[in-house]
Scaffold this motif. Sequence first.
Motif, PDB file in Angstrom:
ATOM      1  N   TYR A 147       0.360  -1.237  -0.103  1.00 25.80           N
ATOM      2  CA  TYR A 147      -0.288  -0.078  -0.149  1.00 25.80           C
ATOM      3  C   TYR A 147       1.109   0.881  -0.108  1.00 25.80           C
ATOM      4  O   TYR A 147       2.035   1.379   0.492  1.00 25.80           O
ATOM      5  CB  TYR A 147      -0.726   0.596   1.131  1.00 25.80           C
ATOM      6  N   GLN A 148       0.384   2.040  -1.258  1.00 24.23           N
ATOM      7  CA  GLN A 148       0.882   3.315  -0.779  1.00 24.23           C
ATOM      8  C   GLN A 148      -0.137   4.256  -0.368  1.00 24.23           C
ATOM      9  O   GLN A 148      -0.917   4.442  -1.875  1.00 24.23           O
ATOM     10  CB  GLN A 148       2.241   3.608  -2.419  1.00 24.23           C
ATOM     11  N   ALA A 149       0.137   4.956   0.458  1.00 21.82           N
ATOM     12  CA  ALA A 149      -0.880   5.917   1.048  1.00 21.82           C
ATOM     13  C   ALA A 149      -2.869   5.018   1.130  1.00 21.82           C
ATOM     14  O   ALA A 149      -1.935   4.194   2.034  1.00 21.82           O
ATOM     15  CB  ALA A 149      -1.272   7.044   0.274  1.00 21.82           C
ATOM     16  N   LYS A 150      -3.237   5.342   0.464  1.00 22.85           N
ATOM     17  CA  LYS A 150      -4.547   4.798   0.074  1.00 22.85           C
ATOM     18  C   LYS A 150      -4.608   3.650  -1.002  1.00 22.85           C
ATOM     19  O   LYS A 150      -5.383   2.772  -1.153  1.00 22.85           O
ATOM     20  CB  LYS A 150      -5.658   5.212   0.544  1.00 22.85           C
ATOM     21  N   ILE A 151      -3.792   3.426  -1.881  1.00 25.98           N
ATOM     22  CA  ILE A 151      -3.607   3.093  -3.453  1.00 25.98           C
ATOM     23  C   ILE A 151      -2.687   1.702  -2.779  1.00 25.98           C
ATOM     24  O   ILE A 151      -1.920   1.147  -2.265  1.00 25.98           O
ATOM     25  CB  ILE A 151      -2.726   3.831  -4.367  1.00 25.98           C
ATOM     26  N   LYS A 152      -3.740   0.219  -3.535  1.00 28.54           N
ATOM     27  CA  LYS A 152      -3.625  -0.746  -3.020  1.00 28.54           C
ATOM     28  C   LYS A 152      -2.340  -1.418  -3.900  1.00 28.54           C
ATOM     29  O   LYS A 152      -3.469  -0.478  -5.283  1.00 28.54           O
ATOM     30  CB  LYS A 152      -4.135  -2.160  -3.251  1.00 28.54           C
ATOM     31  N   LYS A 153      -1.471  -1.892  -4.533  1.00 30.38           N
ATOM     32  CA  LYS A 153      -0.672  -1.863  -5.466  1.00 30.38           C
ATOM     33  C   LYS A 153       0.028  -3.463  -5.147  1.00 30.38           C
ATOM     34  O   LYS A 153      -0.214  -4.497  -4.690  1.00 30.38           O
ATOM     35  CB  LYS A 153       0.479  -0.881  -5.522  1.00 30.38           C
TER      36      LYS A 153
END
Length: 186
Positions: free
Chosen positions: A148-154
């Motif tokens: 997770y980067q901030a609230k973004i799931k990668k």
Amino acid sequence: EYKSMLVGKRYYRVKNDVLDRKRTRMDEDGRLVEEKGLADNRIPHGFVRKLVDQKNGYLLARPFMVDTANEKYQKQLNPYFDQDFRRQFKNLGKEAVNCGKAWLQAYITEEGDLAFKRIPSEECKPIWKDAEHTELAAMIRSYNEVRYQAKIKKTIRCVEFWSDEGLHYFEEEAGRLVQKDFQGHA
């Protein structure tokens, strides 16, 4: 080999190919269309699961013993080969029957203790030194890791290359593998 491993695991979970089959008929224009009004007689069977559990039970039912004449060494070994390890070993046996091979990685925890981790077989590609597959030269492990980067799931594709020289760790960036430092990923 990879596809066979996935099929073996899928059949063990009773997700047989019969569930993918659809009943079709020809319509007025000669095209195949799925027939919706017929009875659903597809019955998956857990026969593979039964055979795998039976084979695993036959091979690994009796608890193994790690025994040495040196009592001091025996006291040091006993904590590692406890009931939890035996359970993990039986699960490894199921994986070996379903996939053809299974992998157990020994590692040192942050506290300095020896521990073992099962690595999914479909993530590993062994490179053998000999034709009999008795001596391992290197191992390639490829897996997806969710970050997770901030609230973004990668989802990151990770590749590990293990050899006598050590570990080389790569991550996929823009369709290419880029070598990175291994930062505690296992």
